[in-house]
Scaffold this motif. Structure first.
Motif, PDB file in Angstrom:
ATOM      1  N   TRP A 112       0.810  -1.220   0.000  1.00 18.91           N
ATOM      2  CA  TRP A 112       0.000   0.000   0.000  1.00 18.91           C
ATOM      3  C   TRP A 112       0.841   1.268   0.000  1.00 18.91           C
ATOM      4  O   TRP A 112       0.414   2.329  -0.476  1.00 18.91           O
ATOM      5  CB  TRP A 112      -0.935   0.013   1.212  1.00 18.91           C
ATOM      6  CG  TRP A 112      -0.198   0.086   2.525  1.00 18.91           C
ATOM      7  CD1 TRP A 112       0.221  -0.962   3.288  1.00 18.91           C
ATOM      8  CD2 TRP A 112       0.229   1.275   3.211  1.00 18.91           C
ATOM      9  NE1 TRP A 112       0.877  -0.510   4.414  1.00 18.91           N
ATOM     10  CE2 TRP A 112       0.886   0.857   4.394  1.00 18.91           C
ATOM     11  CE3 TRP A 112       0.098   2.633   2.952  1.00 18.91           C
ATOM     12  CZ2 TRP A 112       1.436   1.756   5.297  1.00 18.91           C
ATOM     13  CZ3 TRP A 112       0.652   3.542   3.858  1.00 18.91           C
ATOM     14  CH2 TRP A 112       1.297   3.104   5.014  1.00 18.91           C
ATOM     15  N   HIS A 113       2.068   1.165   0.541  1.00 19.17           N
ATOM     16  CA  HIS A 113       2.892   2.375   0.674  1.00 19.17           C
ATOM     17  C   HIS A 113       3.681   2.708  -0.582  1.00 19.17           C
ATOM     18  O   HIS A 113       4.445   3.673  -0.610  1.00 19.17           O
ATOM     19  CB  HIS A 113       3.846   2.233   1.863  1.00 19.17           C
ATOM     20  CG  HIS A 113       4.610   0.939   1.902  1.00 19.17           C
ATOM     21  ND1 HIS A 113       5.642   0.646   1.036  1.00 19.17           N
ATOM     22  CD2 HIS A 113       4.476  -0.143   2.712  1.00 19.17           C
ATOM     23  CE1 HIS A 113       6.131  -0.563   1.315  1.00 19.17           C
ATOM     24  NE2 HIS A 113       5.440  -1.064   2.327  1.00 19.17           N
ATOM     25  N   PHE A 116       3.296   6.325  -1.750  1.00 15.43           N
ATOM     26  CA  PHE A 116       3.753   7.268  -0.720  1.00 15.43           C
ATOM     27  C   PHE A 116       5.281   7.335  -0.678  1.00 15.43           C
ATOM     28  O   PHE A 116       5.856   8.421  -0.545  1.00 15.43           O
ATOM     29  CB  PHE A 116       3.203   6.857   0.645  1.00 15.43           C
ATOM     30  CG  PHE A 116       1.708   6.901   0.738  1.00 15.43           C
ATOM     31  CD1 PHE A 116       1.049   8.096   0.999  1.00 15.43           C
ATOM     32  CD2 PHE A 116       0.947   5.762   0.555  1.00 15.43           C
ATOM     33  CE1 PHE A 116      -0.333   8.148   1.073  1.00 15.43           C
ATOM     34  CE2 PHE A 116      -0.433   5.796   0.630  1.00 15.43           C
ATOM     35  CZ  PHE A 116      -1.071   6.999   0.881  1.00 15.43           C
ATOM     36  N   VAL A 117       5.934   6.181  -0.798  1.00 15.63           N
ATOM     37  CA  VAL A 117       7.395   6.157  -0.811  1.00 15.63           C
ATOM     38  C   VAL A 117       7.929   6.881  -2.044  1.00 15.63           C
ATOM     39  O   VAL A 117       8.864   7.691  -1.953  1.00 15.63           O
ATOM     40  CB  VAL A 117       7.917   4.710  -0.752  1.00 15.63           C
ATOM     41  CG1 VAL A 117       9.430   4.672  -0.992  1.00 15.63           C
ATOM     42  CG2 VAL A 117       7.594   4.072   0.591  1.00 15.63           C
ATOM     43  N   VAL A 162      -5.345   3.369  -1.912  1.00 16.58           N
ATOM     44  CA  VAL A 162      -5.046   2.419  -0.833  1.00 16.58           C
ATOM     45  C   VAL A 162      -6.198   1.433  -0.657  1.00 16.58           C
ATOM     46  O   VAL A 162      -5.983   0.234  -0.448  1.00 16.58           O
ATOM     47  CB  VAL A 162      -4.778   3.167   0.487  1.00 16.58           C
ATOM     48  CG1 VAL A 162      -4.663   2.185   1.650  1.00 16.58           C
ATOM     49  CG2 VAL A 162      -3.498   3.993   0.381  1.00 16.58           C
TER      50      VAL A 162
END
Length: 260
Positions: A112-113, A116-117, A162
């Motif tokens: 899920w990240h 974002f990363v 997400v």
């Protein structure tokens, strides 16, 4: 949003339709508009008038008219093909592997990240810092509307990504349309730093001035990078990503291969 008349409603409908026609996920702008309008109706009695509700109706009629007009795929069967496009977008059939954090993962099994990363290592650090300042610190009533729209602009697509777990690859390019919202919140954060510099408390003033200097240094470094590596600015990574060798081993860089 400010001038509630038929011209603005039709203009906003045209802009929303063009965004959705260019990228299906851009249709979230309509969802943001609906949420904003509902909030206005709940908060303000004048927004419950027949005139205002008529403008909302005119907006939706105009939106679907422009959406179909500029999207030839919808001409034959608007409802069926629109639903087909949404389903296809949410489960795009791309099953290759993606280099992420040093591992090759299937595009359908990314954590899920992932977005974002990627955002954290490719957005200039000054923008990230100012973004969080803009989010955390309260705004005056005159600017709160702008902040609320920007938060929806950035937050809603990320929440949906997400929750629905669509196929992602090549960094966070599928979410580039949220970047103007990030910049808008960053500008609010910069305004807050300027207010710090005018604060009567010496410590707050010093901290504000130091942060503004650091922001200017970072912005300058980004400009230098853009000039030095033109026309391959797409390989920019901030210092959170580490050294170039570390980046090469952990992330896809020039995935289109245009710099070769």
């Amino acid at each position: 949003m400010e001038k509630k008349n038929i011209g603005c409603a039709v203009g906003h409908a045209l802009a929303c339709a063009l965004v959705a026609d260019i990228r299906v996920l851009g249709g979230l702008v309509v969802v943001i508009t609906v949420l904003y309008v509902l909030a206005e109706i709940i908060r303000k009695e004048e927004c419950r008038s027949f005139r205002y509700l008529s403008l909302i109706g005119g907006y939706f009629i105009s939106y679907f008219f422009f959406l179909i007009l500029f999207w030839p795929f919808l001409w034959h069967s608007p409802v069926k093909n629109l639903i087909l496009s949404l389903v296809h977008m949410s489960h795009f059939p791309w099953y290759a592997t993606v280099l992420y954090l040093g591992e090759y993962l299937k595009s359908t099994e990314l954590p899920w990240h992932y977005p974002f990363v990627w955002m954290g290592i490719t957005i200039p650090i000054s923008i990230i810092l100012l973004f969080f300042l803009g989010v955390v610190f309260p705004e005056a009533k005159t600017r709160y509307r702008v902040k609320r729209i920007a938060l929806l602009w950035v937050g809603l697509p990320l929440i949906i990504v997400v929750a629905l777990k669509p196929v992602l690859y090549d960094g966070w390019r599928h979410l580039f349309f949220v970047y103007p919202g990030i910049v808008l919140l960053s500008l609010l954060g910069f305004r807050k730093l300027v207010e710090f510099c005018k604060n009567e408390m010496k410590l707050v003033k010093v901290v504000g001035c130091i942060l503004i200097c650091l922001v200017l240094i970072n912005v300058t470094s980004v400009l230098v990078f853009s000039v030095r590596y033109h026309p391959n600015q797409q390989v920019y990574f901030n210092c959170f990503a580490g050294s170039w060798q570390r980046i090469k081993d952990r992330f896809e860089m020039d995935y289109w291969g245009v710099s070769y």
